[in-house]
Design an enzyme around this catalytic site. Structure first.
Site, PDB file in Angstrom:
ATOM      1  N   LEU A 173      51.643  46.568  32.089  1.00 32.95           N
ATOM      2  CA  LEU A 173      50.697  46.262  31.005  1.00 32.95           C
ATOM      3  C   LEU A 173      50.632  44.747  30.818  1.00 32.95           C
ATOM      4  CD1 LEU A 173      51.313  49.081  28.372  1.00 32.95           C
ATOM      5  CD2 LEU A 173      49.748  49.006  30.329  1.00 32.95           C
ATOM      6  N   HIS A 174      49.774  44.129  31.649  1.00 24.73           N
ATOM      7  CA  HIS A 174      49.640  42.666  31.622  1.00 24.73           C
ATOM      8  C   HIS A 174      49.141  42.158  30.260  1.00 24.73           C
ATOM      9  CE1 HIS A 174      50.138  42.424  36.019  1.00 24.73           C
ATOM     10  NE2 HIS A 174      49.203  43.329  36.168  1.00 24.73           N
ATOM     11  N   ASP A 175      47.898  42.497  29.925  1.00 25.65           N
ATOM     12  CA  ASP A 175      47.262  41.897  28.743  1.00 25.65           C
ATOM     13  C   ASP A 175      47.966  42.203  27.431  1.00 25.65           C
ATOM     14  OD1 ASP A 175      43.912  42.367  30.118  1.00 25.65           O
ATOM     15  OD2 ASP A 175      45.376  40.752  30.384  1.00 25.65           O
TER      16      ASP A 175
END
Ligand code: RIB
Ligand code: CA
Length: 316
Positions: A238-240
């Protein structure tokens, strides 16, 4: 609790959608506006997706401003390979409950910042094209910006070996932003690839049973495929959401204050964030460089997931 007023600039995109929902669920944030940037899909698709995500959360009163169709220089290289034809492939998306505003992304940023009674935090979840255009067109507004929390960069890449996608799409824009003089919190790949959700945790999310938790679990079910099959990770990255969690739960991260510059010309390295963790430029070459970026390197992954699930449970 004093709320942090934010503008969220995004290219939904599965992880953008989850980050936006986390922001909406956070009592410590006030989302003043959402602006879109071409990246994971075309500007039209990511704008529709942003409105559909707000509709899913039953939030109808936050203005959405559409960005430009391409980076500052060159054409868009979209992220459809990962996010699919719609940019949010996987779950069934609601019909839009409202339309974007007439103002474009930068015009909406300008209006929101000018009208704000206090300094605004910019959250950037895609290529930095809109932020760069804002600083070029209205450099005077920088003094009304508290900080930038962005997902991008890292000590390695995920689109080319040396560069992360958001920076790689628009390196000139990234250079404008990293040279802006505004304090930056950078959630790069060094931390975002540690912030993953396992299949077991995703089942717990789905079992929460509310519409948004189920929707987010379906986003993860689609998005995880790439992280398993191509990147071989133990879960869905989950980058963002890290750029949101860095604002609402800073205590779960470890960070270092570094000077960061952007490579624009390298054949193999264009779009690379060059992070001077030790301060070599100053120590070896006596070049005084501002350590303008709080670079996140570590995260308490279990706490990250716990807070994500708690936030999703607070939505419809
Ligand atoms: O490299 C990850 C970034 O690229 C994320 O923002 C994702 O949404 C894509 O835009
Ligand atoms: Ca994104």
């Amino acid at each position: 609790m004093k709320k942090i007023p934010v503008i969220i600039d995004c290219d939904p995109g599965h992880d953008d959608a989850i980050a936006l929902l986390w922001a909406l669920a956070s009592p410590s944030l006030e989302v003043k506006a959402v602006t879109t940037v071409a990246g994971n899909q075309s500007i039209e698709k990511v704008t529709d997706n942003a409105i559909k995500v707000l509709t899913k959360a039953r939030v109808y009163d936050i203005p959405v401003g559409q960005g430009y169709s391409r980076p500052l220089i060159g054409e868009l290289n979209d992220g459809g390979l990962i996010h699919g034809e719609t940019g949010l492939d996987g779950p069934r998306l609601p019909e839009k409950a409202f339309e974007k505003v007439e103002l474009n992304s930068v015009e909406l940023m300008i209006k929101t910042i000018e009208e704000a009674q206090e300094k605004i935090t910019l959250v950037a979840l895609g290529p930095l094209s809109n932020l760069a255009r804002l600083f070029i067109i209205r450099p005077d507004l920088k003094e009304k910006i508290e900080q930038i929390s962005l997902m991008g960069g890292g000590t390695y890449g995920n689109w080319i070996p040396a560069a992360e996608y958001n920076i790689w799409v628009d390196p000139e824009a990234a250079k404008v932003v990293f040279d802006s003089g505004i304090p930056i919190i950078m959630a790069g790949l060094d931390v975002t690839q540690k912030a993953y959700v396992t299949d077991e945790e995703n089942e717990k999310l789905k079992a929460q049973g509310n519409e948004v938790s189920i929707f987010v679990s379906e986003l993860i079910e689609f998005y995880r495929q790439y992280h398993y099959q191509v990147e071989g990770f133990p879960g869905c990255t989950l980058h963002d959401p890290c750029a949101i969690a860095a604002l609402v739960h800073p205590e779960i991260f470890t960070a270092e204050q570094c000077h960061v510059d952007i490579e624009l010309n390298g054949k193999l390295t264009r779009g690379m964030t060059v992070i001077d963790r030790i301060g070599y430029l100053e120590k070896i070459f006596n070049e005084k460089k501002e350590r303008q970026v709080k670079v996140l390197f570590g995260v308490d992954r279990e706490k990250f997931v716990e807070y994500l699930l708690e936030a999703m449970a607070r939505l419809p």
